[in-house]
Design a protein around this motif. Sequence first.
Motif, PDB file in Angstrom:
ATOM      1  N   SER A 161       0.770  -1.228  -0.029  1.00 25.48           N
ATOM      2  CA  SER A 161       0.005   0.448  -0.163  1.00 25.48           C
ATOM      3  C   SER A 161       1.379   1.400  -0.354  1.00 25.48           C
ATOM      4  CB  SER A 161      -0.625   0.028   1.267  1.00 25.48           C
ATOM      5  OG  SER A 161      -0.480  -0.364   2.092  1.00 25.48           O
ATOM      6  N   THR A 162       2.330   1.381   1.195  1.00 19.68           N
ATOM      7  CA  THR A 162       2.839   2.369   0.843  1.00 19.68           C
ATOM      8  C   THR A 162       4.081   2.793   0.013  1.00 19.68           C
ATOM      9  OG1 THR A 162       4.601   1.348   1.899  1.00 19.68           O
ATOM     10  CG2 THR A 162       2.343   2.517   3.252  1.00 19.68           C
ATOM     11  N   PHE A 163       3.582   1.782  -1.381  1.00 18.51           N
ATOM     12  CA  PHE A 163       5.041   1.215  -2.012  1.00 18.51           C
ATOM     13  C   PHE A 163       4.509   2.606  -3.791  1.00 18.51           C
ATOM     14  CE2 PHE A 163       7.613  -2.500  -0.889  1.00 18.51           C
ATOM     15  CZ  PHE A 163       7.637  -1.509   0.299  1.00 18.51           C
ATOM     16  N   ASP A 164       5.463   2.717  -4.114  1.00 17.03           N
ATOM     17  CA  ASP A 164       5.396   2.899  -5.599  1.00 17.03           C
ATOM     18  C   ASP A 164       3.263   2.361  -6.027  1.00 17.03           C
ATOM     19  OD1 ASP A 164       7.109   5.225  -5.420  1.00 17.03           O
ATOM     20  OD2 ASP A 164       8.409   4.142  -6.719  1.00 17.03           O
ATOM     21  N   MET A 165       3.552   0.945  -6.888  1.00 19.95           N
ATOM     22  CA  MET A 165       2.637   0.227  -6.945  1.00 19.95           C
ATOM     23  C   MET A 165       1.456   0.236  -6.476  1.00 19.95           C
ATOM     24  SD  MET A 165       1.341  -1.847  -9.833  1.00 19.95           S
ATOM     25  CE  MET A 165       2.924  -1.479 -10.523  1.00 19.95           C
ATOM     26  N   GLY A 166       1.358   0.461  -5.026  1.00 14.25           N
ATOM     27  CA  GLY A 166       0.240   0.778  -4.345  1.00 14.25           C
ATOM     28  C   GLY A 166      -0.555   2.092  -4.620  1.00 14.25           C
ATOM     29  N   LEU A 167       0.696   3.629  -4.619  1.00 13.46           N
ATOM     30  CA  LEU A 167      -0.039   4.611  -5.058  1.00 13.46           C
ATOM     31  C   LEU A 167      -0.872   4.269  -6.274  1.00 13.46           C
ATOM     32  CD1 LEU A 167       2.674   6.630  -3.606  1.00 13.46           C
ATOM     33  CD2 LEU A 167       0.520   7.184  -2.832  1.00 13.46           C
ATOM     34  N   CYS A 168      -0.156   3.636  -7.717  1.00 13.30           N
ATOM     35  CA  CYS A 168      -0.836   3.608  -9.241  1.00 13.30           C
ATOM     36  C   CYS A 168      -2.269   2.909  -8.518  1.00 13.30           C
ATOM     37  CB  CYS A 168       0.186   2.496  -9.075  1.00 13.30           C
ATOM     38  SG  CYS A 168       2.016   4.098 -10.118  1.00 13.30           S
ATOM     39  N   ILE A 169      -2.111   1.502  -8.289  1.00 22.02           N
ATOM     40  CA  ILE A 169      -3.033   0.887  -7.703  1.00 22.02           C
ATOM     41  C   ILE A 169      -4.211   2.487  -7.614  1.00 22.02           C
ATOM     42  CG2 ILE A 169      -4.305  -0.451  -6.607  1.00 22.02           C
ATOM     43  CD1 ILE A 169      -1.751  -2.167  -7.058  1.00 22.02           C
ATOM     44  N   ALA A 170      -3.777   2.896  -6.199  1.00 22.76           N
ATOM     45  CA  ALA A 170      -4.761   3.700  -5.295  1.00 22.76           C
ATOM     46  C   ALA A 170      -5.887   4.815  -6.350  1.00 22.76           C
ATOM     47  CB  ALA A 170      -3.894   4.968  -4.357  1.00 22.76           C
ATOM     48  N   GLY A 171      -4.292   5.581  -7.378  1.00 29.81           N
ATOM     49  CA  GLY A 171      -4.509   5.935  -8.236  1.00 29.81           C
ATOM     50  C   GLY A 171      -5.554   5.578  -9.383  1.00 29.81           C
ATOM     51  N   LYS A 172      -5.673   4.737  -9.776  1.00 31.40           N
ATOM     52  CA  LYS A 172      -6.292   4.431 -11.492  1.00 31.40           C
ATOM     53  C   LYS A 172      -7.573   3.715  -9.995  1.00 31.40           C
ATOM     54  CE  LYS A 172      -4.116   5.443 -14.419  1.00 31.40           C
ATOM     55  NZ  LYS A 172      -4.763   6.771 -15.296  1.00 31.40           N
ATOM     56  N   SER A 173      -7.189   2.806  -9.340  1.00 32.47           N
ATOM     57  CA  SER A 173      -9.005   1.941  -8.795  1.00 32.47           C
ATOM     58  C   SER A 173      -9.075   1.594  -7.408  1.00 32.47           C
ATOM     59  CB  SER A 173      -9.045   0.780  -9.430  1.00 32.47           C
ATOM     60  OG  SER A 173      -9.896  -0.070  -8.794  1.00 32.47           O
ATOM     61  N   PRO A 174      -9.322   2.567  -6.930  1.00 31.71           N
ATOM     62  CA  PRO A 174      -9.475   2.978  -5.518  1.00 31.71           C
ATOM     63  C   PRO A 174     -10.115   1.379  -4.452  1.00 31.71           C
ATOM     64  CG  PRO A 174     -10.698   4.241  -5.971  1.00 31.71           C
ATOM     65  CD  PRO A 174     -10.171   3.482  -7.080  1.00 31.71           C
ATOM     66  N   ASN A 175     -10.805   0.624  -5.334  1.00 31.57           N
ATOM     67  CA  ASN A 175     -11.082  -1.003  -5.090  1.00 31.57           C
ATOM     68  C   ASN A 175     -10.370  -2.028  -4.479  1.00 31.57           C
ATOM     69  OD1 ASN A 175     -14.021  -0.274  -4.408  1.00 31.57           O
ATOM     70  ND2 ASN A 175     -15.040  -0.279  -6.631  1.00 31.57           N
ATOM     71  N   LYS A 176      -9.445  -1.820  -5.641  1.00 34.10           N
ATOM     72  CA  LYS A 176      -8.465  -2.774  -5.490  1.00 34.10           C
ATOM     73  C   LYS A 176      -7.027  -2.351  -4.872  1.00 34.10           C
ATOM     74  CE  LYS A 176      -8.701  -4.165 -10.419  1.00 34.10           C
ATOM     75  NZ  LYS A 176      -8.254  -4.233 -11.429  1.00 34.10           N
ATOM     76  N   PHE A 177      -7.108  -0.929  -4.637  1.00 34.04           N
ATOM     77  CA  PHE A 177      -6.257  -0.345  -3.702  1.00 34.04           C
ATOM     78  C   PHE A 177      -6.925  -1.082  -1.929  1.00 34.04           C
ATOM     79  CE2 PHE A 177      -5.101   2.969   0.022  1.00 34.04           C
ATOM     80  CZ  PHE A 177      -3.957   2.290  -0.270  1.00 34.04           C
ATOM     81  N   PHE A 178      -7.657  -1.636  -1.643  1.00 26.82           N
ATOM     82  CA  PHE A 178      -8.952  -2.092  -0.508  1.00 26.82           C
ATOM     83  C   PHE A 178      -8.722  -3.332  -0.174  1.00 26.82           C
ATOM     84  CE2 PHE A 178     -11.564   1.955  -0.190  1.00 26.82           C
ATOM     85  CZ  PHE A 178     -10.747   3.197   0.796  1.00 26.82           C
ATOM     86  N   SER A 179      -8.174  -4.582  -1.780  1.00 30.00           N
ATOM     87  CA  SER A 179      -8.392  -5.267  -1.400  1.00 30.00           C
ATOM     88  C   SER A 179      -6.561  -5.782  -1.375  1.00 30.00           C
ATOM     89  CB  SER A 179      -8.160  -5.945  -2.986  1.00 30.00           C
ATOM     90  OG  SER A 179      -7.935  -7.218  -3.361  1.00 30.00           O
ATOM     91  N   ILE A 180      -5.524  -4.806  -1.652  1.00 25.60           N
ATOM     92  CA  ILE A 180      -4.054  -4.918  -1.308  1.00 25.60           C
ATOM     93  C   ILE A 180      -4.217  -5.172   0.082  1.00 25.60           C
ATOM     94  CG2 ILE A 180      -3.343  -4.411  -4.013  1.00 25.60           C
ATOM     95  CD1 ILE A 180      -1.873  -1.983  -3.146  1.00 25.60           C
TER      96      ILE A 180
END
Length: 205
Positions: free
Chosen positions: A149-168
């Motif tokens: 969640s705190t890594f760059d990929m986590g930020l990218c996922i949060a920017g594109k799909s909040p639902n997937k971000f909550f999943s990770i």
Amino acid sequence: MKTQLIRIAAAFISGSLIMILHEFPKAILFYIINPSKDKKDKNIIFKLHHYIDPIGIIFCITSMAGFSKPFMYRIKDKKTNFILGIAGFASLALTFIISVLILRFGIGMNSDFTYAANIGTTDLILQYIMVYMALLSISMFIVNLFPVSTFDMGLCIAGKSPNKFFSIIRNDYLIKMILFFAMILQIIANISTTILRMLLWRGNI
């Protein structure tokens, strides 16, 4: 013994520099995008030592792969999340490219990482630092591809799909365990070393 101490020092210095070069531009960019943020909080971003993760440094020294301590963003805007994630990847990629260019054309390092003979301790340390700058920057790039969640990929996922971000976030522990095993087993280090050797290879020249 002397060479081993130089390697440890080089890994520590390089790892610390890469962590700062990775996180500080993201923090600056965050406040450029959000100029209304509290000025007291803004001053924190200039305390560069905060970006150096002690556990990440230990991994840099022992496993040639690590991670930095990110500024704790509290972002609701998806676009900002995505921009910061891309900026993090870009800073690591740029550090890697510059390090490779210095190794190849400045120092003349080859794919066997053969260090010049009969040089002073200072020059030897600088050579080790540049090798570790290249290896650790590409290693941290690979580490940040993991959807923590705190890594760059986590930020990218949060920017594109909040639902997937909550999943990770729900699977954060499992993802971190996989990442730690990949670092401990030298999988990421081996990938990074292979990439660097390919870029420094000179064929029959």
